[in-house]
Design an enzyme around this catalytic site. Structure first.
Site, PDB file in Angstrom:
ATOM      1  N   TYR A   1     -14.967   0.953  -6.507  1.00 21.94           N
ATOM      2  CA  TYR A   1     -16.396   1.557  -6.329  1.00 21.94           C
ATOM      3  C   TYR A   1     -17.095   1.565  -7.753  1.00 21.94           C
ATOM      4  O   TYR A   1     -18.169   2.322  -7.762  1.00 21.94           O
ATOM      5  CB  TYR A   1     -15.930   3.366  -5.920  1.00 21.94           C
TER       6      TYR A   1
ATOM      7  N   LYS B   1       1.290   9.956   5.510  1.00 22.84           N
ATOM      8  CA  LYS B   1       1.575   8.641   6.047  1.00 22.84           C
ATOM      9  C   LYS B   1       2.718   8.037   5.275  1.00 22.84           C
ATOM     10  O   LYS B   1       2.917   6.782   5.436  1.00 22.84           O
ATOM     11  CB  LYS B   1       0.344   7.495   5.639  1.00 22.84           C
TER      12      LYS B   1
ATOM     13  N   LYS C   1      -2.187  -1.507  -3.782  1.00 22.68           N
ATOM     14  CA  LYS C   1      -3.177  -0.322  -3.889  1.00 22.68           C
ATOM     15  C   LYS C   1      -2.175   1.023  -3.781  1.00 22.68           C
ATOM     16  O   LYS C   1      -1.303   0.979  -3.218  1.00 22.68           O
ATOM     17  CB  LYS C   1      -3.776  -0.247  -2.355  1.00 22.68           C
TER      18      LYS C   1
ATOM     19  N   LYS D   1       0.450  -1.136  -0.028  1.00 21.51           N
ATOM     20  CA  LYS D   1       0.105   0.073  -0.189  1.00 21.51           C
ATOM     21  C   LYS D   1       0.909   1.366  -0.153  1.00 21.51           C
ATOM     22  O   LYS D   1       1.815   1.519   0.836  1.00 21.51           O
ATOM     23  CB  LYS D   1      -0.834   0.051   1.123  1.00 21.51           C
TER      24      LYS D   1
ATOM     25  N   ARG E   1     -10.772   9.863   2.272  1.00 17.54           N
ATOM     26  CA  ARG E   1     -10.804  10.505   3.696  1.00 17.54           C
ATOM     27  C   ARG E   1     -11.696  11.653   3.789  1.00 17.54           C
ATOM     28  O   ARG E   1     -12.096  11.675   5.121  1.00 17.54           O
ATOM     29  CB  ARG E   1      -9.188  11.294   3.690  1.00 17.54           C
TER      30      ARG E   1
ATOM     31  N   GLU F   1       7.456  -6.609   0.803  1.00 15.81           N
ATOM     32  CA  GLU F   1       6.535  -6.498   1.793  1.00 15.81           C
ATOM     33  C   GLU F   1       5.429  -7.493   1.470  1.00 15.81           C
ATOM     34  O   GLU F   1       4.967  -8.399   2.551  1.00 15.81           O
ATOM     35  CB  GLU F   1       5.751  -5.436   1.595  1.00 15.81           C
TER      36      GLU F   1
ATOM     37  N   SER G   1     -10.335   5.684  -4.376  1.00 11.10           N
ATOM     38  CA  SER G   1     -11.514   6.841  -4.311  1.00 11.10           C
ATOM     39  C   SER G   1     -10.846   7.895  -5.458  1.00 11.10           C
ATOM     40  O   SER G   1     -11.823   8.296  -6.298  1.00 11.10           O
ATOM     41  CB  SER G   1     -11.530   7.443  -3.107  1.00 11.10           C
TER      42      SER G   1
END
Ligand code: PBG
Length: 329
Positions: free
Chosen positions: A319, A223, A254, A196, A206, A239, A280
């Site tokens: 979505y 982040k 992602k 990610k 968010r 990872e 999103s």
């Protein structure tokens, strides 16, 4: 002599194109992300995500019934937590009667064979909008893992089929798997957000959950200390392999479109199902361009979903799931 091979022969009609198509999209490819809020009779549109909504539990039930009627059989639940319940440690996340726990039961009751996946992360519950506990200028990895494992257990107890940790702490898959095993939840799966990235494409999400990180002393207002650097490719494989060793059943990349090289690397490197989250911001970009009449919405949507699957995704959180499936039928 002219070449004996003419590639256009396989493109002459719909029938032959359909016969030789390599990538087929079906309702089984999708996880449907759903945003849940407290209240009654609420179906509110997310401003930066046109035609996407937050649902209160009563309307969540009707939404999942309509998804099931379209052949969509898996959902990924996210909750919008009232500010008054947020703190640094995500205390509310462990409430057996919290919004997520009730949402799981609501989906279960509405459509018993719907596969329920839940987001496991602190950010919707964090007063700081971070995916970990904040202390002395940093995000505390191992203390966060302990909460994530309890949160996953609480979702399993409420009836989740899969928990989906989206936080990017080190070692959280091991902590979650161990606790689930200890408590007898052997069949609860883990879909790990393994690769990610610290992406700017999460903005509309968010907004949807009111979970943007806040400015803090010594901690960046993003982040980057836990999510991956978009410049890194080899690290994504590392990872992901670690998450599989720690017990992940499904791994995830992602965002989607900007990271399809990563998707293919991972698909070639692992022997578990690979999920991709078309996020999103990807949704918002196409909606905005289509509203202006600059792109053909349905054609670009299908091209993007096809590209994600062609790159190597076994399943896609999107979505667009409902729009795609409606278009297919
Ligand atoms: C946070 C989380 C995020 C998304 C899913 N889980 C945002 C973030 O990391 O800040 C983003 C999904 C999207 O943009 O559609 N745990």
């Amino acid at each position: 002599m002219y070449p004996l091979r003419r590639n256009r022969r396989l493109r002459t009609t719909d029938t032959i194109r359909n016969l030789v198509r390599e990538t087929i999209i079906s309702p089984n490819d999708f996880l449907v992300p759903l945003f849940v809020v407290e209240g009654k009779g609420i179906k509110e549109e997310i401003p930066s995500m046109p035609n996407y909504f937050r649902y209160s539990l009563d309307l969540l039930a009707s939404e999942v019934r309509s998804l099931a009627n379209l052949g969509l059989k898996s959902v990924l639940l996210f909750v919008k937590v009232p500010d008054s319940l947020k703190d640094n440690k995500g205390t509310e996340a462990l409430n057996a009667d919290g919004l997520m726990q009730r949402a799981i039961k609501t989906v279960r009751d509405a459509v018993p064979d719907m596969l329920v996946m839940t987001d496991v992360a602190l950010d919707p519950y964090s007063e700081f909008g971070h995916d970990g506990i904040v202390s002395e200028g940093s995000i505390i990895n191992d203390d966060t893992n302990a909460v994530l494992a309890e949160m996953a257990l609480s979702h399993a107890k409420a009836g989740a089929d899969f928990v989906a940790p989206s936080d990017m702490m080190d070692g959280r898959i091991f902590e979650i798997r161990s606790l689930l095993e200890d408590e007898g939840y052997h069949d609860t799966g883990i879909m790990s957000y393994s690769a990610k990235y610290a992406s700017a494409f999460y903005g509309p999400f968010r907004d949807a959950l009111d979970s943007a990180p806040v400015a803090l002393k010594d901690i960046p207002k993003d982040k980057q200390t836990y999510q991956m650097d978009p410049a890194n490719r080899d690290e994504a494989v590392r990872e992901t392999l670690m998450d599989i060793q720690e017990g992940a059943d499904i791994v995830m990349v992602k965002p989607g479109l900007c990271y399809l090289d990563i998707v293919r690397d991972i698909r070639n490197a692992v022997d578990v199902p690979v999920a991709v989250y078309q996020v999103s911001g990807e949704y918002a970009m196409l909606k905005a361009a289509a509203e202006k009449g600059w792109l053909d919405h349905d054609a670009v949507m299908m091209e993007q979903i096809t590209a994600i699957k062609r790159a190597g995704a076994h399943l896609i959180a999107s979505y667009y799931a409902k729009d795609v499936v409606q278009l297919l039928s």
